[in-house]
Structure formats: C-alpha cells, structure tokens
Design a protein around this motif. Sequence first.
Motif, PDB file in Angstrom:
ATOM      1  N   MET A  93     121.026 -22.989  26.660  1.00 28.96           N
ATOM      2  CA  MET A  93     121.070 -22.175  27.959  1.00 28.96           C
ATOM      3  C   MET A  93     120.519 -22.663  29.114  1.00 28.96           C
ATOM      4  O   MET A  93     120.898 -22.456  29.968  1.00 28.96           O
ATOM      5  N   GLU A  94     119.487 -23.708  28.818  1.00 29.28           N
ATOM      6  CA  GLU A  94     118.998 -24.266  30.066  1.00 29.28           C
ATOM      7  C   GLU A  94     119.905 -25.378  30.568  1.00 29.28           C
ATOM      8  O   GLU A  94     119.883 -25.748  31.708  1.00 29.28           O
ATOM      9  N   SER A  95     120.414 -25.774  29.285  1.00 33.54           N
ATOM     10  CA  SER A  95     121.603 -27.174  29.865  1.00 33.54           C
ATOM     11  C   SER A  95     122.807 -26.602  30.371  1.00 33.54           C
ATOM     12  O   SER A  95     123.195 -27.199  31.506  1.00 33.54           O
TER      13      SER A  95
ATOM     14  N   GLY B  23     108.029 -24.543  27.206  1.00 37.40           N
ATOM     15  CA  GLY B  23     109.512 -25.126  27.244  1.00 37.40           C
ATOM     16  C   GLY B  23     109.525 -26.381  26.522  1.00 37.40           C
ATOM     17  O   GLY B  23     109.339 -26.356  25.230  1.00 37.40           O
ATOM     18  N   GLY B  24     110.112 -27.309  27.017  1.00 37.77           N
ATOM     19  CA  GLY B  24     110.568 -28.514  26.201  1.00 37.77           C
ATOM     20  C   GLY B  24     109.012 -29.093  25.494  1.00 37.77           C
ATOM     21  O   GLY B  24     109.269 -29.825  24.490  1.00 37.77           O
ATOM     22  N   SER B  25     108.232 -28.764  26.368  1.00 41.36           N
ATOM     23  CA  SER B  25     106.887 -29.588  25.896  1.00 41.36           C
ATOM     24  C   SER B  25     106.312 -28.716  24.817  1.00 41.36           C
ATOM     25  O   SER B  25     105.072 -28.842  24.480  1.00 41.36           O
ATOM     26  N   ASP B  26     107.033 -27.662  24.351  1.00 43.05           N
ATOM     27  CA  ASP B  26     106.353 -26.789  23.360  1.00 43.05           C
ATOM     28  C   ASP B  26     107.291 -26.503  22.255  1.00 43.05           C
ATOM     29  O   ASP B  26     107.138 -26.858  20.844  1.00 43.05           O
TER      30      ASP B  26
ATOM     31  N   SER C 235     100.402 -31.280  26.983  1.00 43.21           N
ATOM     32  CA  SER C 235     101.749 -31.707  27.097  1.00 43.21           C
ATOM     33  C   SER C 235     102.698 -31.189  28.301  1.00 43.21           C
ATOM     34  O   SER C 235     102.995 -30.035  28.332  1.00 43.21           O
ATOM     35  N   SER C 236     102.948 -32.035  29.326  1.00 47.10           N
ATOM     36  CA  SER C 236     103.799 -31.478  30.447  1.00 47.10           C
ATOM     37  C   SER C 236     104.358 -32.752  31.057  1.00 47.10           C
ATOM     38  O   SER C 236     103.539 -33.774  31.412  1.00 47.10           O
ATOM     39  N   LYS C 237     105.842 -32.714  31.025  1.00 46.50           N
ATOM     40  CA  LYS C 237     106.465 -33.741  31.598  1.00 46.50           C
ATOM     41  C   LYS C 237     105.951 -34.063  33.156  1.00 46.50           C
ATOM     42  O   LYS C 237     105.421 -35.059  33.639  1.00 46.50           O
ATOM     43  N   SER C 238     105.931 -32.902  34.000  1.00 46.70           N
ATOM     44  CA  SER C 238     105.209 -33.010  35.349  1.00 46.70           C
ATOM     45  C   SER C 238     103.881 -32.980  35.465  1.00 46.70           C
ATOM     46  O   SER C 238     103.375 -33.307  36.450  1.00 46.70           O
ATOM     47  N   PHE C 239     103.169 -32.513  34.544  1.00 42.32           N
ATOM     48  CA  PHE C 239     101.757 -32.209  34.587  1.00 42.32           C
ATOM     49  C   PHE C 239     101.470 -31.388  35.544  1.00 42.32           C
ATOM     50  O   PHE C 239     100.261 -31.223  36.430  1.00 42.32           O
ATOM     51  N   THR C 240     102.312 -30.340  35.987  1.00 51.08           N
ATOM     52  CA  THR C 240     102.125 -29.369  37.400  1.00 51.08           C
ATOM     53  C   THR C 240     102.456 -27.961  36.845  1.00 51.08           C
ATOM     54  O   THR C 240     102.269 -27.089  37.547  1.00 51.08           O
ATOM     55  N   THR C 241     103.100 -27.865  35.573  1.00 46.32           N
ATOM     56  CA  THR C 241     103.786 -26.654  35.127  1.00 46.32           C
ATOM     57  C   THR C 241     102.442 -25.700  35.169  1.00 46.32           C
ATOM     58  O   THR C 241     101.574 -25.697  34.499  1.00 46.32           O
ATOM     59  N   GLN C 242     102.657 -24.432  35.788  1.00 51.33           N
ATOM     60  CA  GLN C 242     101.355 -23.505  36.052  1.00 51.33           C
ATOM     61  C   GLN C 242     100.691 -23.019  34.844  1.00 51.33           C
ATOM     62  O   GLN C 242      99.761 -23.248  34.771  1.00 51.33           O
TER      63      GLN C 242
HETATM   64  O1  F6P Z   1     111.499 -24.172  31.840  1.00 51.24           O
HETATM   65  C1  F6P Z   1     111.445 -25.059  32.813  1.00 51.24           C
HETATM   66  C2  F6P Z   1     111.142 -26.649  32.436  1.00 51.24           C
HETATM   67  O2  F6P Z   1     111.138 -27.100  33.579  1.00 51.24           O
HETATM   68  C3  F6P Z   1     111.771 -26.983  31.350  1.00 51.24           C
HETATM   69  O3  F6P Z   1     112.692 -27.740  31.467  1.00 51.24           O
HETATM   70  C4  F6P Z   1     110.489 -27.822  30.753  1.00 51.24           C
HETATM   71  O4  F6P Z   1     110.793 -28.314  29.508  1.00 51.24           O
HETATM   72  C5  F6P Z   1     109.260 -26.843  30.911  1.00 51.24           C
HETATM   73  O5  F6P Z   1     109.671 -26.166  32.181  1.00 51.24           O
HETATM   74  C6  F6P Z   1     108.071 -27.647  30.798  1.00 51.24           C
HETATM   75  O6  F6P Z   1     107.898 -28.612  31.899  1.00 51.24           O
HETATM   76  P1  F6P Z   1     106.780 -29.614  31.776  1.00 51.24           P
HETATM   77  O7  F6P Z   1     106.784 -30.240  30.703  1.00 51.24           O
HETATM   78  O8  F6P Z   1     106.951 -30.494  33.142  1.00 51.24           O
HETATM   79  O9  F6P Z   1     105.432 -28.900  32.021  1.00 51.24           O
END
Ligand code: F6P
Length: 553
Positions: free
Chosen positions: A352-354, A153-156, A204-211
């Motif tokens: 589209m996500e916005s 997503g945004g981290s890519d 790279s992960s804002k949350s550091f939990t994205t599967q």
């Molecule tokens: O696709 C949903 C989303 O939450 C995006 O908004 C975000 O860019 C992406 O997942 C990755 O999230 P993260 O950077 O926390 O891993």
Amino acid sequence: MIDLTQTPAWTALKSHYDEVKDLHMRDMFAEDEQRFEGFSAHLGDILLDYSKNRITEETFRLLMDLARQAGVERWRDKMYSGEVINSTEGRSVLHVALRNRSNTPVMVDGEDVMPKVNAVLAHMRDFSDRVRSGEWRGYNGERIKSIINIGIGGSDLGPKVVCESMKPYAQRGLKAYFVSNADATHLVETLKMVEPESTLFIISSKSFTTQETMLNAHSARKWFVDLVGNEKAISSHFVAVSTNVEAAKKFGIDPANVFEFWDWVGGRYSLWSAIGLPIALYLGMDHFEALLEGAHQMDRHFYETPLEKNMPVILALLGIWYNNFFDAQSHAIMPYSQYLERLPAYLQQLDMESNGKTIDRTGNRVNYLTGPIIWGESGTNGQHAFFQLLHQGTKPVPSDFLIPALSQNPLGMHHRVLFSNCLAQTRALMLGKKYTEAVAEMKAQGMGHEQIEDVIAHKVFDGNKPSNTIIFKKLSPRTLGSILAMYEHKVFVQGIIWNINSFDQWGVEYGKVLAGQIQEDLADPVDVSHHDSSTNGLINYRKWVYFDPLNHE
Ligand code: F6P
C-alpha cells in the motif's frame, strides 16, 4: 501521454473480460483435468497453485501481453542494474544488491556497491556473534538477554515479521521486542519486561529523524540512564542502524556500533540491510544469510524465468485482472501458519505504501485503479471472523493462502486440521454450492419441503471466488526469504504496469508536517480557532481535559 486503458493489451483484456466474466471455475475444472498442472509454478520447494482463478488460457496470454507491453522485463533490468528508477527521489532501487549472494558487481554512480554490502554483513556477523556468545556484555558484565528494536514502518515491520515467524530458530534465553508506536504504552509496557543491565537497544531509522523513533529512543535512553546512573554505560547498550550515520553518532552511539545502509534501499525494502540486525541477533547470522539466500533465489527466478513461469509476474497480473477488470478493491492475505501472523501487516506497508498512488510516472492523474487494500489474518482464525463475507458477501475479494506442508510443531492432529481447513476454504470459495446440491443436502438431513423453501436461498453459495495457494515444505529462513522477495517483485511488476513510482511515499510525509503544527497548538491552554471546526473542536477538548486536573477523572 499514453492512456493505459486505450492501449492494445488493455482493450484486448477489456473485451476478453466481457466474454469470460460469467464463466464458472467449477466448470473450468470439470472441463480440464490438467488445470492444476497448467496453472501452477514452482521455485525450489515453493509451489504456487493459481488454478483457482477466473482465467482461461486466453486470459493468461492476454495478461502476459500486458506485461510485455508495459516493458516489465526492461524495467526489471533497469532496477537490477542500478538505474535511477525512483524518479521523484532521484534514487536507484537496489534491495536486490543486499541479498546478491552471487556477489556479481552492482553499480551505483559508477561504483560497485557489493564491497560495502559485504562489509556491513561482516560487521553484523561480528557483532551478533559476540552478543549471542556472551562475549559482548552489558556495562556491569551481564549477558544480553533482551533486544529492543526501536523503529517504525520499514524499520520495524520487516525485522518483526521475520523474528516472529522464525521463533523456532531463535537462541534460547534471548528475547526480541519491537517498539514502534508514539503511544508511550508501547515502550513502557516493553520496558516492564526487561532489565537495563541485560538489554540491548537498536535504534533503527533510515533517516534518523522519524519522530516516533526519536521520541522512543530518547525516552529509552532516559529510562536506562536513570536506572543505571551512568551515561558511559550507553555505549554497551545502544547501537544504531541508519543511512544517517552522523545523526546516530550525535545521539550518542559509539561510531563503531552504527550499522550503515544507503539511500538506494527503500524503507519498506530494508529488512535485508542492517535493518535486519535484530534478525541476526535473534536467529544468528547464518539464519539471516539463509534468509538472504532465499530472497536471492527468488531474485534470480524473477530475472531469469520467462514471464509465463515467473511467480511474481503471475501474481501481479492476476492481481491486476481482478483490480482493474473485476473492480476488486482489496486483496486478502491468509497465512495458515501462526508464525506468519504478522505477514498481512508487513505486506500492507510493502504494497500500500508502494502502490497507493494516483499520479503516474509522467505526472498525470491515472484513470484506472492502482494498489488494492491489503488485509488479512492467519488461518484458521480468519474463518471465524470475516470469511462469511468472502463466501457470501457482495464484494469480490481475491486472496492468497499460504501454508507449509510440514509444521514446526507436529503436535497430534493439529497440522492435519489446519491443512484441511485451508484447502476446504479455497475449494468452497471456488466451487460454491448449487441450489440442487443444497436441496439434496437438506433432504438428507430429513428436512421437509416447507422447511427447505424457507432457508434454501441462504444455503446456496455462488462460488467462483478466486484464490492463490502458496505451499512450501516448512517455514524456514530460506523459504521465508523467497516468499517475501516474491511479494516485493509482485508489487514492482504491478507498479510498472500501472505506470507509477512504487518507491516514494509523499502522502505519508504530508501527515508528518500537519502533526508538527498541531503538536505546537497543544502546548498551551488557550483554545485554538485557526483550523477547520472539527480539528479545533478536538484540540480544544484535549486542552479542556489536559490543562484542568479537575477534568482528569
Ligand atoms: O511511513 C513512512 C516511512 O517513511 C516509511 O517509508 C519508513 O519505512 C518509515 O517511515 C520509517 O522511516 P525511518 O526508517 O527513516 O525512520
């Protein structure tokens, strides 16, 4: 609750639409030789030509009324001053602070965030300089030759579109790869291209939990440790970018190599933060800062320029004109630049996500169309794929064409051909071809009356298909920064007018929860029956293949 479609500016546009919907741009151009001058705007070396749109001066004035009625300027000021405008997540929206090159204070919860922003930029400069100069080495003293960003997503998409567009500015001998997909193929095929000793992974992960990201990060770490046989080597080869510094540390990243950002940066607005680390490494920090400068220039333009000359505002209003009054379902992005090939994919997430929302800021269901489907392809490739539908299909597709006046690769006739094709398409879309013109053309080719009668209907083009052209001198980091920021603000303005929160993404979260449940169902061979019959059938098919080796061939 105010019904947007019953407001004065909206109803005025609705009646105006009935008056002008049949006007043809061909006639508008013929009647006004100054149409281009009247309907174009610029910033620095970027020129936006929006004259090939189905608008009159009155349309333009009424669209501006709509923006004023929605309070676009007031909302813009709220965003810039750090107000919590992402109401469903209780967050400020301050990607503009990340590129605030004038360094004026930006307050969040009574604190100026600029010192933090500048500290992370300094950290990024120090680290990227050391890697690029060869001072930072792999565990066995080898220079870093490959960077692999693991994110999604945004981290890519953001760092990827910038790195791919800016290849001419990249350091020789350094390669940047992006791994995002949960499909192991993405990681496995990428790892085949690199050596562990000379590879740097950025998690790279804002949350550091994205599967997907965590899965790829753990698999990459295993690959690395298996090959080098030394856990300690990880600290020289893995760094992280996250708002969740603790989780990054737990993964085993040296705290000194965790690059921080903050929850007031939305994922799809984060390439300007430490999420841009692959850009800084690949292009150098000076180029990353030039990208920020370009975005800042657009931020100032958006902030200071009257709505009538404001490029993001104009693009947003034209989008609304087609989306809500002509019922256009989609918007195409056509970069006539191979370097910008990934721009449509990046803008898909941004837009589209916005703005893919049905519920407005007051919690009510909207009764008008919101965000369009964004799609597109680089030119000239798209011409030989889907342009037929743009020219003669039944669906209106407004589009943006982007083109540099100078190529980074001035080879023979290439750019002249590219440029002429771009302009030919927007001109053909606008003009169309009249019956009389088509007949004259066929006669000139020596065709007889009967032959002409047989095919004439197919040779006529309605035209009157709108497009914007965004032209700039050359695709530089600064220009790219301005263009990306222009689209961010366009999306923002549309969200304000549609009265939706452009900064959350609850729909995406729902899919993640269901995936977790199905993942558990896949763990054992017993058939499931607790979902709908379609989902059960598909899960059970996979079980039938997966758990019986006889079915693997
Ligand atoms: O696709 C949903 C989303 O939450 C995006 O908004 C975000 O860019 C992406 O997942 C990755 O999230 P993260 O950077 O926390 O891993």
